[in-house]
Design a protein around this motif. Structure first.
Motif, PDB file in Angstrom:
ATOM      1  N   PRO A 346       0.860  -1.053   0.004  1.00 14.02           N
ATOM      2  CA  PRO A 346       0.040   0.028  -0.077  1.00 14.02           C
ATOM      3  C   PRO A 346       0.926   1.287  -0.002  1.00 14.02           C
ATOM      4  CG  PRO A 346      -0.931  -1.552   1.591  1.00 14.02           C
ATOM      5  CD  PRO A 346       0.512  -2.203   1.380  1.00 14.02           C
ATOM      6  N   ILE A 347       1.922   1.257   0.614  1.00 13.88           N
ATOM      7  CA  ILE A 347       2.726   2.407   0.689  1.00 13.88           C
ATOM      8  C   ILE A 347       3.504   2.567  -0.731  1.00 13.88           C
ATOM      9  CG2 ILE A 347       4.938   3.457   1.871  1.00 13.88           C
ATOM     10  CD1 ILE A 347       4.276   1.654   4.262  1.00 13.88           C
ATOM     11  N   LEU A 348       3.878   1.852  -1.440  1.00 13.94           N
ATOM     12  CA  LEU A 348       4.504   1.518  -2.625  1.00 13.94           C
ATOM     13  C   LEU A 348       3.584   2.219  -3.618  1.00 13.94           C
ATOM     14  CD1 LEU A 348       6.595  -1.451  -2.731  1.00 13.94           C
ATOM     15  CD2 LEU A 348       7.490   0.906  -2.328  1.00 13.94           C
ATOM     16  N   LEU A 349       2.339   1.688  -3.586  1.00 16.21           N
ATOM     17  CA  LEU A 349       1.308   2.168  -4.376  1.00 16.21           C
ATOM     18  C   LEU A 349       0.881   3.560  -4.461  1.00 16.21           C
ATOM     19  CD1 LEU A 349      -1.069  -0.849  -4.760  1.00 16.21           C
ATOM     20  CD2 LEU A 349       0.526  -0.448  -6.252  1.00 16.21           C
ATOM     21  N   PHE A 350       0.866   4.022  -3.042  1.00 19.85           N
ATOM     22  CA  PHE A 350       0.505   5.398  -2.730  1.00 19.85           C
ATOM     23  C   PHE A 350       1.490   6.638  -3.400  1.00 19.85           C
ATOM     24  CE2 PHE A 350       0.338   9.198   0.143  1.00 19.85           C
ATOM     25  CZ  PHE A 350      -0.808   9.386  -0.052  1.00 19.85           C
ATOM     26  N   ALA A 422      -6.707   5.978  -2.545  1.00 21.93           N
ATOM     27  CA  ALA A 422      -6.941   6.972  -1.518  1.00 21.93           C
ATOM     28  C   ALA A 422      -6.234   6.753  -0.195  1.00 21.93           C
ATOM     29  CB  ALA A 422      -8.591   7.396  -1.378  1.00 21.93           C
ATOM     30  N   LEU A 423      -5.910   7.688   0.682  1.00 24.82           N
ATOM     31  CA  LEU A 423      -5.381   7.593   1.866  1.00 24.82           C
ATOM     32  C   LEU A 423      -5.870   6.783   2.869  1.00 24.82           C
ATOM     33  CD1 LEU A 423      -2.550   8.655   3.353  1.00 24.82           C
ATOM     34  CD2 LEU A 423      -3.796  10.474   4.190  1.00 24.82           C
ATOM     35  N   VAL A 424      -7.588   7.008   3.159  1.00 21.08           N
ATOM     36  CA  VAL A 424      -8.052   6.285   3.611  1.00 21.08           C
ATOM     37  C   VAL A 424      -8.009   4.605   3.488  1.00 21.08           C
ATOM     38  CG1 VAL A 424     -10.490   5.361   4.520  1.00 21.08           C
ATOM     39  CG2 VAL A 424      -9.644   8.022   4.261  1.00 21.08           C
ATOM     40  N   VAL A 425      -7.865   4.157   2.143  1.00 21.28           N
ATOM     41  CA  VAL A 425      -7.769   2.986   1.519  1.00 21.28           C
ATOM     42  C   VAL A 425      -6.585   2.285   2.133  1.00 21.28           C
ATOM     43  CG1 VAL A 425      -7.652   1.502  -0.490  1.00 21.28           C
ATOM     44  CG2 VAL A 425      -9.327   3.253  -0.297  1.00 21.28           C
ATOM     45  N   TRP A 450      -9.399 -12.440   2.054  1.00 21.12           N
ATOM     46  CA  TRP A 450     -10.500 -12.035   1.176  1.00 21.12           C
ATOM     47  C   TRP A 450     -10.891 -10.539   1.099  1.00 21.12           C
ATOM     48  CZ3 TRP A 450     -10.866 -15.210  -2.457  1.00 21.12           C
ATOM     49  CH2 TRP A 450     -10.411 -16.617  -2.010  1.00 21.12           C
ATOM     50  N   VAL A 451     -11.001  -9.865   2.397  1.00 21.38           N
ATOM     51  CA  VAL A 451     -11.227  -8.514   2.161  1.00 21.38           C
ATOM     52  C   VAL A 451     -10.271  -7.881   1.720  1.00 21.38           C
ATOM     53  CG1 VAL A 451     -11.861  -6.486   4.120  1.00 21.38           C
ATOM     54  CG2 VAL A 451     -12.907  -8.811   4.671  1.00 21.38           C
ATOM     55  N   VAL A 452      -8.966  -7.983   2.063  1.00 17.55           N
ATOM     56  CA  VAL A 452      -7.979  -7.288   1.512  1.00 17.55           C
ATOM     57  C   VAL A 452      -7.803  -7.376   0.002  1.00 17.55           C
ATOM     58  CG1 VAL A 452      -5.542  -7.390   1.194  1.00 17.55           C
ATOM     59  CG2 VAL A 452      -6.258  -7.704   3.491  1.00 17.55           C
ATOM     60  N   LEU A 453      -8.037  -8.686  -0.805  1.00 13.84           N
ATOM     61  CA  LEU A 453      -8.160  -8.904  -2.032  1.00 13.84           C
ATOM     62  C   LEU A 453      -9.292  -7.963  -2.534  1.00 13.84           C
ATOM     63  CD1 LEU A 453      -6.976 -10.464  -4.544  1.00 13.84           C
ATOM     64  CD2 LEU A 453      -8.492 -12.329  -3.888  1.00 13.84           C
ATOM     65  N   VAL A 454     -10.499  -8.154  -2.078  1.00  8.96           N
ATOM     66  CA  VAL A 454     -11.661  -7.456  -2.547  1.00  8.96           C
ATOM     67  C   VAL A 454     -11.535  -5.741  -2.581  1.00  8.96           C
ATOM     68  CG1 VAL A 454     -14.137  -6.559  -2.056  1.00  8.96           C
ATOM     69  CG2 VAL A 454     -13.316  -9.093  -2.119  1.00  8.96           C
ATOM     70  N   THR A 455     -10.807  -5.317  -1.374  1.00  8.48           N
ATOM     71  CA  THR A 455     -10.190  -3.810  -1.135  1.00  8.48           C
ATOM     72  C   THR A 455      -9.515  -3.413  -2.325  1.00  8.48           C
ATOM     73  OG1 THR A 455     -10.577  -3.891   1.104  1.00  8.48           O
ATOM     74  CG2 THR A 455      -9.359  -2.179   0.349  1.00  8.48           C
ATOM     75  N   TYR A 456      -8.437  -4.388  -2.667  1.00  6.24           N
ATOM     76  CA  TYR A 456      -7.483  -4.176  -3.838  1.00  6.24           C
ATOM     77  C   TYR A 456      -8.396  -3.740  -5.090  1.00  6.24           C
ATOM     78  CZ  TYR A 456      -2.831  -4.176  -1.364  1.00  6.24           C
ATOM     79  OH  TYR A 456      -1.833  -3.859  -0.449  1.00  6.24           O
ATOM     80  N   GLY A 457      -9.256  -4.800  -5.289  1.00  7.29           N
ATOM     81  CA  GLY A 457      -9.862  -5.069  -6.593  1.00  7.29           C
ATOM     82  C   GLY A 457     -10.701  -4.032  -6.714  1.00  7.29           C
ATOM     83  N   LEU A 458     -11.694  -3.564  -5.779  1.00  6.97           N
ATOM     84  CA  LEU A 458     -12.611  -2.346  -5.900  1.00  6.97           C
ATOM     85  C   LEU A 458     -11.757  -1.144  -6.288  1.00  6.97           C
ATOM     86  CD1 LEU A 458     -15.261  -3.342  -3.189  1.00  6.97           C
ATOM     87  CD2 LEU A 458     -15.263  -3.519  -5.805  1.00  6.97           C
TER      88      LEU A 458
END
Length: 738
Positions: A346-350, A422-425, A450-458
């Motif tokens: 998440p840090i790298l993507l941000f 987004a920062l919240v994400v 699965w929640v992590v995977l769905v969060t990345y996908g959405l």
């Protein structure tokens, strides 16, 4: 508290609330009182720092003599920059300067001792980022308590210091080490400078493209791993010399401080050095500290020294991975590496917006290889470099093959341009990933992955298929570059790329060629999830319109280039695009052509040319309920000829020709097309005095509101269906009447 004061207020309030609830739940009065005392003191320190940064020292036409360390001077061609303490402001300043001659450059860069350098120029506060998601130099240095920049006209004189402090002598040793490395073979030199002294040469990323693509830059950013190796070698040496107990610890602490200076003293390295120093000190005084307690105390000390440090990507990764290493210490190497990569993602993507699918596999293989083979090879090459040239060549060949393999792997398909979440994400993903680490194996936590995977996908879908479209004028200085992106990214079109006009220079002044588009427009495109451009329309051949085209052809997928009729016969332009992919087609057009899939109409040219100003493409289209006209550098005669061929031409928004020069924007042309809004892309304090006052008067008489990059920076028109609004970066006014 740092997040609240310097970053996102709502997020800061949320984190502070969670922290307060946690304190109350502990029901420990001592911890509560201690936390309140530390919080008050920290608030006072932060307020003092913030007040210091709010009053930058500015002065024009000044001369200043500062102490500069040659090992800290970054030079590229005839330009250089370095950080030094200013006698005028009394604090650190970043200095930009030009060498007067090649002889002066060799004298300064070849010196080992600190130099008293006299410069002439201007001291001023740094400009904020003027494009969305552009690297913000002002924020980057502000986080390190550097608030001003000195723009030097030239280096007037330099002389070495005769009396040296301990810090000066450490820098002298670093300079001698760097100069010694210059005599080593190329790959060994790059690895030795990067891994030992933390020095990156100007061509570092050209040689190490695989390291960049595969996310291995943390290996060359001196941090915890390097400190561990340094202390291990030092510990063995001291043991062999008979040192023990407190004496051994004292020597290690002193050497650790010296190593911090020798390795460049980066904010990311500060965490590793403080943590190692605390661990050594606690053992010396007989007060054992857990790794978590050591990390917590290190964070507190770091925040007092650099309150904004956690806004730097290197520091975020340093603390995040250090915490992750503690939490995964009992896991297998494979599981630990996977979870640490997930924690850093998440840090790298941000910050970087993209990630290579092979990064995880490469990290699994390369990290142990670095510790067991690459580090020893580099150190061995340094030691035998003096006495055995054939052995050095053999070591360099091994490193070269290893680096070549990384470059080959990094060039393989698999780079995913994710975009900026987004920062919240980002915080949600970090929290969920840490939950996975702490509670791995728990039955209740099986849904978390699965929640992590769905969060990345959405998040990916939200970034890549936006409901809005945009017409964006980039602030690229003296030049033009515009983006037209339709909703759901159905079509991505770029009109011109910008570029720097280089005037006569001697060979030694040119240095390594860089493209500003990489950190401006390309960076923005990646941040919104775009890695492919359907069409780049090049208005004409001038460097300020297409000089950065090679950067787009190298870093992004480009479907086609649409150029004015006849410019494909211009050898100078065709040489500029010779590295284009086979899938990138070149289409030469006139106003009689219709390009399939291009959301623009071509109004000019109507006859072949060489790609000069009067040959400029004129393009028009309708987006967000407004009609738009882009005129390149078309002159007044060309404007009237265009009206002659297209007498009914009207527009709501016009990109003013030739950056507002008096050679364009004929009053009759402006009157007949009847625009309501004008866009002017011109550099601040440019040598041509664009936009010209005559043009501004013409627009004012026609009651045209003006957006100018000099005042507003990047300007975006964000729209849905037939309505939209303008979003400037530097101000919030809906256009300005000139």
């Amino acid at each position: 508290m740092s997040v609240l004061l310097f970053g996102h207020p709502l997020l800061g309030i949320g984190l502070l609330t969670v922290f307060t609830i946690r304190l109350v739940m502990l029901k420990d009065p001592q911890i509560l009182v201690m936390t309140m005392i530390i919080g008050v003191v920290f608030g006072i320190v932060v307020a003092a720092n913030a007040h210091n940064g709010d009053t930058p020292y500015e002065r024009k036409d000044c001369h200043e003599t500062v102490k500069a360390y040659p090992d800290m001077i970054s030079a590229n061609g005839g330009n250089c920059h370095f950080i030094a303490k200013s006698g005028l402001s009394g604090r650190k300043v970043i200095y930009f300067a030009r060498f007067k001659s090649l002889a002066q450059k060799k004298l300064i860069m070849g010196s080992n001792r600190p130099l008293a350098m006299t410069l002439s120029g201007e001291m001023k506060a740094m400009m904020p980022a003027t494009n969305v998601n552009q690297f913000d130099m002002r924020a980057y240095y502000h986080h390190q308590k550097i608030y001003e920049a000195f723009s030097g006209k030239e280096i007037i004189a330099s002389r070495p210091y005769s009396q040296l402090t301990l810090t000066d002598r450490i820098h002298e040793i670093r300079s001698r080490f760097n100069h010694y490395c210059q005599a080593l073979p190329k790959t060994l030199r790059t690895y030795a400078l990067g891994l030992i002294s933390g020095t990156r040469q100007s061509d570092f990323f050209d040689q190490m493209s695989g390291v960049k693509q595969l996310g291995l830059l943390h290996i060359f950013s001196i941090s915890g791993m390097h400190v561990y190796y340094f202390l291990s070698i030092l510990d063995r040496a001291l043991t062999m010399l008979g040192f023990s107990g407190r004496l051994k610890g004292t020597v290690k602490l002193v050497c650790l401080g010296g190593y911090f200076i020798f390795s460049g003293g980066s904010p990311g390295l500060l965490r590793a050095v403080l943590m190692a120093g605390l661990a050594i000190s606690s053992r010396m005084v007989g007060i054992p500290l857990s790794q978590l307690a050591t990390l917590s105390l290190t964070l507190i000390m770091n925040l007092f020294m650099l309150p904004e440090a956690l806004f730097l990507m290197g520091v975020q990764l340093s603390y995040g991975l250090a915490l992750g290493l503690i939490a995964t210490s009992r896991m297998t190497y494979f599981r630990q590496t996977v979870l640490l990569n997930l924690l850093s993602l998440p840090i790298l993507l941000f910050h970087l917006y993209q990630w290579h699918l092979l990064s995880l596999a490469v990290n699994l293989l390369v990290l142990p290889l670095f510790g067991r083979l690459i580090f020893p090879l580099v150190i061995g090459g340094l030691l035998v470099g003096v006495v055995s040239h054939p052995l050095v060549l053999l070591i360099d060949a091994c490193l070269h093959e290893f680096n070549h393999l990384l470059n080959v792997v990094g060039a393989l398909p698999g780079m995913v341009t994710f975009g900026k979440p987004a920062l919240v994400v980002v915080w949600a993903l970090l929290f969920l990933t840490f939950i996975m680490i702490v509670h791995h194996g728990g039955r209740r936590m099986r849904l978390v992955p699965w929640v992590v995977l769905v969060t990345y996908g959405l998040t990916f879908i939200w970034i890549h298929f936006p409901l809005n479209g945009e017409v964006t004028m980039f602030d690229i200085g003296q030049g033009d570059s515009f983006l037209i992106r339709t909703p759901l990214n159905r079509s991505v079109t770029l009109i011109d790329t910008g570029g720097k006009v280089v005037f006569d220079q001697q060979p030694w002044q040119r240095g390594i060629k860089t493209y500003q588009a990489s950190r401006l427009s390309i960076n923005y495109l990646k941040s919104i999830g775009i890695s492919k451009i359907d069409t780049i329309c090049v208005s004409h051949q001038d460097a300020d319109h297409c000089g950065d085209l090679p950067a787009f052809l190298t870093e992004m997928q480009v479907g086609r280039l649409v150029i004015p009729l006849g410019m494909d016969k211009n050898p100078s332009f065709m040489k500029r695009i010779e590295m284009r992919a086979k899938t990138t087609s070149v289409i030469s057009v006139s106003d009689r052509n219709v390009v399939s899939g291009l959301p623009l109409t071509i109004y000019h040219p109507y006859e072949p040319g060489k790609g000069e100003n009067h040959d400029s493409e004129v393009l028009g289209g309708r987006f967000g309920g407004l009609s738009w006209l882009f005129t390149g550098d078309l002159d007044r005669q060309g404007e009237m000829d265009t009206l002659g061929r297209h007498p009914g031409l009207k527009t709501d928004v016009i990109k003013v020709g030739h950056h507002g020069s008096r050679t364009a924007s004929d009053p009759q042309f402006i009157s007949q097309i009847h625009p309501k809004i004008a866009l002017i892309s011109a550099g601040r304090n440019n040598r041509y005095n664009h936009p010209n006052q005559e043009t501004l008067v013409t627009l004012k008489k026609a009651h045209v509101a003006v957006w100018n990059t000099q005042d507003s920076g990047m300007v975006r028109y964000m729209y849905r269906q037939n309505s939209g609004h303008f979003e400037p970066v530097l101000d919030r006014n809906e256009g300005k009447m000139q």
